[in-house]
Design a protein around this motif. Structure first.
Motif, PDB file in Angstrom:
ATOM      1  N   ASN A   1      19.711  -7.701  14.644  1.00  0.00           N
ATOM      2  CA  ASN A   1      19.061  -7.542  16.074  1.00  0.00           C
ATOM      3  C   ASN A   1      19.672  -6.358  16.594  1.00  0.00           C
ATOM      4  O   ASN A   1      18.845  -5.378  17.345  1.00  0.00           O
ATOM      5  CB  ASN A   1      19.587  -8.726  16.637  1.00  0.00           C
ATOM      6  CG  ASN A   1      18.950  -8.647  18.131  1.00  0.00           C
ATOM      7  OD1 ASN A   1      17.602  -8.499  18.257  1.00  0.00           O
ATOM      8  ND2 ASN A   1      19.728  -8.923  19.305  1.00  0.00           N
ATOM      9  N   TRP A   2      20.773  -5.883  16.336  1.00  0.00           N
ATOM     10  CA  TRP A   2      21.219  -4.524  16.826  1.00  0.00           C
ATOM     11  C   TRP A   2      20.709  -3.502  16.273  1.00  0.00           C
ATOM     12  O   TRP A   2      20.412  -2.394  17.031  1.00  0.00           O
ATOM     13  CB  TRP A   2      22.832  -4.400  16.430  1.00  0.00           C
ATOM     14  CG  TRP A   2      23.547  -5.578  16.790  1.00  0.00           C
ATOM     15  CD1 TRP A   2      23.448  -6.523  18.052  1.00  0.00           C
ATOM     16  CD2 TRP A   2      24.919  -6.314  16.262  1.00  0.00           C
ATOM     17  NE1 TRP A   2      24.403  -7.613  18.127  1.00  0.00           N
ATOM     18  CE2 TRP A   2      25.275  -7.415  17.027  1.00  0.00           C
ATOM     19  CE3 TRP A   2      25.602  -5.969  15.100  1.00  0.00           C
ATOM     20  CZ2 TRP A   2      26.381  -8.120  16.676  1.00  0.00           C
ATOM     21  CZ3 TRP A   2      26.753  -6.510  14.758  1.00  0.00           C
ATOM     22  CH2 TRP A   2      27.082  -7.815  15.328  1.00  0.00           C
ATOM     23  N   VAL A   3      20.436  -3.333  15.134  1.00  0.00           N
ATOM     24  CA  VAL A   3      19.613  -2.374  14.464  1.00  0.00           C
ATOM     25  C   VAL A   3      18.203  -2.133  14.906  1.00  0.00           C
ATOM     26  O   VAL A   3      17.836  -1.151  15.467  1.00  0.00           O
ATOM     27  CB  VAL A   3      19.516  -2.278  12.809  1.00  0.00           C
ATOM     28  CG1 VAL A   3      18.781  -1.327  12.392  1.00  0.00           C
ATOM     29  CG2 VAL A   3      21.163  -2.272  12.274  1.00  0.00           C
ATOM     30  N   GLU A   4      17.695  -3.318  15.355  1.00  0.00           N
ATOM     31  CA  GLU A   4      16.388  -3.407  15.705  1.00  0.00           C
ATOM     32  C   GLU A   4      16.247  -2.797  17.348  1.00  0.00           C
ATOM     33  O   GLU A   4      15.255  -2.311  17.595  1.00  0.00           O
ATOM     34  CB  GLU A   4      15.624  -4.841  15.874  1.00  0.00           C
ATOM     35  CG  GLU A   4      14.298  -5.161  16.175  1.00  0.00           C
ATOM     36  CD  GLU A   4      13.631  -6.363  15.995  1.00  0.00           C
ATOM     37  OE1 GLU A   4      12.513  -6.668  15.786  1.00  0.00           O
ATOM     38  OE2 GLU A   4      14.692  -7.272  15.758  1.00  0.00           O
ATOM     39  N   LYS A   5      17.215  -3.040  17.952  1.00  0.00           N
ATOM     40  CA  LYS A   5      16.957  -2.568  19.338  1.00  0.00           C
ATOM     41  C   LYS A   5      17.502  -0.985  19.183  1.00  0.00           C
ATOM     42  O   LYS A   5      16.697  -0.185  20.120  1.00  0.00           O
ATOM     43  CB  LYS A   5      18.289  -3.011  20.114  1.00  0.00           C
ATOM     44  CG  LYS A   5      18.333  -4.363  20.495  1.00  0.00           C
ATOM     45  CD  LYS A   5      19.716  -5.097  21.376  1.00  0.00           C
ATOM     46  CE  LYS A   5      19.666  -6.552  21.748  1.00  0.00           C
ATOM     47  NZ  LYS A   5      18.484  -6.754  22.570  1.00  0.00           N
TER      48      LYS A   5
END
Length: 300
Positions: free
Chosen positions: A121-125
Motif C-alpha cells: 500500500n505504501w508503494v502504491e501511494k
C-alpha cells in the motif's frame, strides 16, 4: 540587597517567516523523524513536513547504512533485541503526507516489521503521486510480500531498487506494450523471482533501460538468467549461488545469457558454476569499450 533584574527578551522567529519552499528544503537535510518532529514547534511548522518530496524510512543503524541497499538477508546488524520496527511510524506518516508529488520513496525495513503490515500500500501511494525513484528493501520473518500492479505501469518511475523479501512478479497482461516507459536504472538485490517468463516480461517492458544491477544468492529460483535488453549499456552481475561442496555433482544446467547490442560496460562476477556444467553466453553486436568479467568456477 539589590533586587535581581529580570530582563525579558523577545526573540524574533525569523526561520518560521521563510517561504514554505525554503522550509521544505531545510527539512530535506535532516532524518525523516526529525523532520516530522518539527510539527510541534508552532502552527507554522505543523504541516511543512507533509510537503516533503522525498521520504526516507531507514531501519538500519549507522554501521550498516552504507550496505543498506545490497547484501542478502543474512545481515543481522539492525535486528538486535533492543531494535524496534518503524513500520507504524511509516504507516501513520504516509497517511498524513499531502505533497502532490512524491519524487523519492526509500523504505528499508528489518525482521521486526509485522507480517500483517500492508507494505504494498505504501508503494502504491507513491505511484499515485508520480514517484521517480523507489528503493524498497524488506527483511522480515514472513514470506515475500506483494507489490501493487500499478508499480509496473508507472510512467514517471526512472529508478527502481528491490531487495530481499520482495518478489519480481511482472503481470502477464498489460494494456500497454511499454509498461515502464521511463525506467532507466533497475537494481535487483537477492529478490524472489516468480519465474523466468515473468522476469523476461519485466525487462522487455522497459524500452529505455540503460543500467541493470543484479545480485543473486543461493536461494535464487531461476535456472536460466536471460538479459535481453536492446538499450542496456551497463550491466553489473554478481552471483553467489554456489554449490555446497565438491561432492555435489548434480548438474543444474543453469546459464547466464547476455543479449545486449548496446552494451559498452559490464562487470560479471560468478562464484556459482562448476566448470563443464554450466555456461555464460554473450551475444554482442557492437564493440565493448569497457568490460570486466570475473568467473570463480569450482572444480567439476
Amino acid at each position: 540587597m539589590l533586587e535581581a533584574k529580570i530582563e525579558e527578551i523577545n526573540c524574533e522567529d525569523r526561520i518560521s517567516a521563510l517561504p514554505e519552499e525554503l522550509l521544505v528544503t531545510i527539512l530535506l537535510l535532516v532524518p525523516i523523524k526529525d523532520a516530522i518532529a518539527t510539527m510541534i514547534l508552532s502552527k507554522r511548522w505543523r504541516n511543512i513536513w507533509m510537503m516533503l518530496p522525498r521520504l526516507d524510512y531507514n531501519e538500519t543503524n549507522d554501521v550498516n547504512h552504507a550496505r543498506d541497499w545490497g547484501g542478502d538477508d543474512n545481515d543481522d546488524g539492525d535486528d538486535d533485541l533492543e531494535s524496534k520496527s518503524i513500520w507504524w511510524f511509516l504507516d501513520k506518516s504516509l497517511k498524513l503526507h499531502k505533497a502532490p508529488v512524491l519524487e523519492i520513496l526509500l523504505i528499508s525495513l528489518g525482521r521486526r516489521c509485522p507480517s500483517d503490515a500492508n507494505v504494498g500500500n505504501w508503494v502504491e501511494k507513491a505511484v499515485d503521486r508520480g514517484v521517480v525513484v523507489v528503493k524498497f528493501k524488506l527483511r522480515w520473518s514472513a514470506g515475500p510480500t506483494t507489490l501493487p500492479k500499478s508499480l509496473y505501469t508507472c510512467e514517471t518511475l526512472k529508478e527502481l531498487t528491490l531487495s530481499n523479501k520482495v518478489p519480481v512478479d511482472f503481470p502477464s497482461s498489460s494494456s500497454s506494450p511499454s509498461c515502464l516507459p521511463s525506467l532507466e536504472i533497475l537494481q535487483l538485490s537477492c529478490v524472489v523471482y516468480k519465474d523466468e517468463e515473468s522476469f523476461a516480461r519485466f525487462l522487455s517492458s522497459c524500452p529505455v533501460l540503460g543500467t541493470l544491477i543484479v545480485e543473486r544468492k543461493k536461494s535464487d529460483n531461476l535456472t536460466n538468467f536471460i538479459v535481453k535488453v536492446p538499450t542496456l549499456w551497463m550491466l553489473w552481475y554478481y552471483n553467489t549461488t554456489w554449490l555446497v561442496d565438491d561432492t555435489d555433482v548434480v548438474d543444474s544446467g543453469s546459464c547466464l545469457v547476455i543479449d545486449t547490442p548496446a552494451l559498452i560496460k559490464f562487470d560479471v562476477t560468478d562464484y556459482s558454476r562448476p566448470l563443464g556444467r554450466s555456461g555464460i553466453c554473450l551475444v554482442l553486436r557492437r564493440h565493448i569499450l569497457v568490460s570486466t568479467v570475473y568467473l570463480f568456477l569450482t572444480r567439476s
